[in-house]
Design a protein around this motif. Structure first.
Motif, PDB file in Angstrom:
ATOM      1  N   VAL A  48       1.233  -1.235  -0.125  1.00 18.19           N
ATOM      2  CA  VAL A  48       0.054   0.092  -0.042  1.00 18.19           C
ATOM      3  C   VAL A  48       0.845   1.072   0.080  1.00 18.19           C
ATOM      4  O   VAL A  48       1.718   1.420   0.840  1.00 18.19           O
ATOM      5  N   ALA A  49       0.349   2.195  -0.962  1.00 16.11           N
ATOM      6  CA  ALA A  49       1.377   3.342  -1.071  1.00 16.11           C
ATOM      7  C   ALA A  49       0.975   4.181   0.194  1.00 16.11           C
ATOM      8  O   ALA A  49      -0.009   4.441   0.693  1.00 16.11           O
ATOM      9  N   VAL A  50       2.202   5.078   0.675  1.00 14.39           N
ATOM     10  CA  VAL A  50       2.380   5.697   1.910  1.00 14.39           C
ATOM     11  C   VAL A  50       2.505   6.871   1.754  1.00 14.39           C
ATOM     12  O   VAL A  50       3.476   7.324   0.777  1.00 14.39           O
ATOM     13  N   PRO A  51       2.227   8.087   2.201  1.00 16.05           N
ATOM     14  CA  PRO A  51       2.314   9.475   1.907  1.00 16.05           C
ATOM     15  C   PRO A  51       3.829   9.716   2.468  1.00 16.05           C
ATOM     16  O   PRO A  51       4.309   9.232   3.332  1.00 16.05           O
ATOM     17  N   ARG A  52       4.391  10.561   1.755  1.00 19.11           N
ATOM     18  CA  ARG A  52       5.886  10.877   2.254  1.00 19.11           C
ATOM     19  C   ARG A  52       6.037  11.785   3.623  1.00 19.11           C
ATOM     20  O   ARG A  52       6.466  11.555   4.387  1.00 19.11           O
ATOM     21  N   ASP A  53       4.779  12.841   3.268  1.00 20.36           N
ATOM     22  CA  ASP A  53       5.072  13.562   4.619  1.00 20.36           C
ATOM     23  C   ASP A  53       4.548  13.107   5.940  1.00 20.36           C
ATOM     24  O   ASP A  53       3.587  12.329   6.087  1.00 20.36           O
ATOM     25  N   GLY A  54       5.417  13.229   7.000  1.00 15.08           N
ATOM     26  CA  GLY A  54       5.142  12.649   8.144  1.00 15.08           C
ATOM     27  C   GLY A  54       5.738  11.209   8.441  1.00 15.08           C
ATOM     28  O   GLY A  54       5.696  10.618   9.530  1.00 15.08           O
ATOM     29  N   LEU A  55       6.208  10.527   7.282  1.00 18.14           N
ATOM     30  CA  LEU A  55       6.777   9.252   7.569  1.00 18.14           C
ATOM     31  C   LEU A  55       8.502   9.228   7.346  1.00 18.14           C
ATOM     32  O   LEU A  55       8.801  10.121   6.425  1.00 18.14           O
ATOM     33  N   VAL A  56       9.019   8.393   8.146  1.00 20.55           N
ATOM     34  CA  VAL A  56      10.522   8.277   7.686  1.00 20.55           C
ATOM     35  C   VAL A  56      10.951   6.811   8.336  1.00 20.55           C
ATOM     36  O   VAL A  56      10.187   6.142   8.898  1.00 20.55           O
ATOM     37  N   TYR A  57      11.994   6.417   7.869  1.00 18.32           N
ATOM     38  CA  TYR A  57      12.682   5.254   8.119  1.00 18.32           C
ATOM     39  C   TYR A  57      13.374   5.151   9.129  1.00 18.32           C
ATOM     40  O   TYR A  57      14.224   6.254   9.319  1.00 18.32           O
ATOM     41  N   VAL A  58      13.371   4.167  10.242  1.00 19.11           N
ATOM     42  CA  VAL A  58      14.113   4.172  11.167  1.00 19.11           C
ATOM     43  C   VAL A  58      15.468   3.324  11.008  1.00 19.11           C
ATOM     44  O   VAL A  58      15.431   2.315  10.605  1.00 19.11           O
ATOM     45  N   ARG A  59      16.685   4.173  11.219  1.00 14.17           N
ATOM     46  CA  ARG A  59      18.102   3.416  10.771  1.00 14.17           C
ATOM     47  C   ARG A  59      18.279   2.949  12.197  1.00 14.17           C
ATOM     48  O   ARG A  59      18.516   3.587  13.261  1.00 14.17           O
ATOM     49  N   ARG A  60      18.643   1.591  12.002  1.00  8.28           N
ATOM     50  CA  ARG A  60      18.983   0.709  13.385  1.00  8.28           C
ATOM     51  C   ARG A  60      19.762  -0.423  12.988  1.00  8.28           C
ATOM     52  O   ARG A  60      19.877  -0.695  11.802  1.00  8.28           O
ATOM     53  N   PRO A  61      20.629  -0.782  13.876  1.00  6.41           N
ATOM     54  CA  PRO A  61      21.502  -1.693  13.580  1.00  6.41           C
ATOM     55  C   PRO A  61      20.751  -3.239  13.582  1.00  6.41           C
ATOM     56  O   PRO A  61      19.876  -3.537  14.310  1.00  6.41           O
ATOM     57  N   ASP A  62      21.334  -4.261  12.955  1.00  9.45           N
ATOM     58  CA  ASP A  62      20.904  -5.778  13.165  1.00  9.45           C
ATOM     59  C   ASP A  62      22.014  -6.446  13.904  1.00  9.45           C
ATOM     60  O   ASP A  62      22.785  -7.060  13.612  1.00  9.45           O
ATOM     61  N   LEU A  63      21.474  -6.378  15.388  1.00  8.70           N
ATOM     62  CA  LEU A  63      22.279  -6.923  16.363  1.00  8.70           C
ATOM     63  C   LEU A  63      22.227  -8.495  16.130  1.00  8.70           C
ATOM     64  O   LEU A  63      23.500  -8.952  16.479  1.00  8.70           O
ATOM     65  N   ALA A  64      21.340  -9.151  16.181  1.00  5.42           N
ATOM     66  CA  ALA A  64      21.255 -10.614  15.843  1.00  5.42           C
ATOM     67  C   ALA A  64      21.967 -11.207  14.903  1.00  5.42           C
ATOM     68  O   ALA A  64      23.097 -12.013  14.778  1.00  5.42           O
TER      69      ALA A  64
END
Length: 213
Positions: A48-64
């Motif tokens: 489902v397409a999501v709007p750009r305004d107000g949404l961000v990617y969370v940058r996180r490490p892959d610890l496992a």
């Protein structure tokens, strides 16, 4: 309208205007102390397409995934210091040195003697250590590193299987170094799959602070 119902109206109105994905409200980035990255135009979440305004990617490490890849590197180091034949004294590191000498005589000599097997394990374990460090870095996703780790791990697994074939599938002839090489393949596969199957996390952008006059 009772006083309790009047107090609920602002909360309901805020819920209607809050960004959501598939009808479910998203987590706010204010609650998670993590790096964020704007979502580009045309991005889809669960199809489902999501709007750009107000949404961000969370940058996180892959610890496992990173820890599993680093453990594969530890198993690779153990395989280099242990003998590859039961009752023998020839370690994996000595076989790698012989493989370098065999390469000078030609690639065919390397394949005929089977010395490519410890060389593949040694190189594959070193690459998994580098990829494990990359998995520990915050990023939107780690699927590329996961795919590379899976390709390297399959090469290590092929070397272990070839070594078992040369021994006639007799486990009594395989030294502890070969079993450590098998652990490299197992840990590498788990780490690669973890990195490949972990989807990026999308959340709401933090609200901008109001200017204080």
């Amino acid at each position: 309208m009772t006083e309790r119902q009047q107090q609920r109206l602002p909360a309901d109105a805020d819920a209607e205007t809050r960004p959501s994905i598939l009808g479910f409200p998203t987590d706010t980035a204010e609650d998670a102390d993590q790096d964020v990255e704007p979502v580009p135009d045309g991005t889809e979440v669960a199809g489902v397409a999501v709007p750009r305004d107000g949404l961000v990617y969370v940058r996180r490490p892959d610890l496992a995934g990173g820890v599993l890849a680093l453990l594969a590197g530890v198993a690779d180091a153990a395989s280099m210091w242990l003998p590859w034949e039961r009752g023998g004294e020839t370690t994996g590191l000595q076989l790698v040195v012989r493989s370098v000498d065999a390469v000078r005589e030609g690639v065919a000599e390397l394949g005929r003697t089977g010395l490519w097997q410890p060389a593949a394990v040694a190189v594959g374990g070193a690459v998994l250590v580098v990829l494990g460090l990359l998995l520990l870095r915050p990023a939107r996703g780690h699927r590329v590193s996961g795919v590379l780790a899976l390709a390297v791990t399959l090469a290590v697994a092929a070397a272990v299987v070839a070594r078992a074939v040369d021994a006639g599938w007799d486990a009594r002839l395989l030294g502890p170094g070969v079993w450590c090489a098998a652990a490299v393949a197992g840990l590498g596969v788990l780490g690669a799959l973890k990195a490949m199957l972990t989807a990026p996390r999308v959340t709401t952008a933090p609200a901008e602070p109001l200017p204080v006059s």
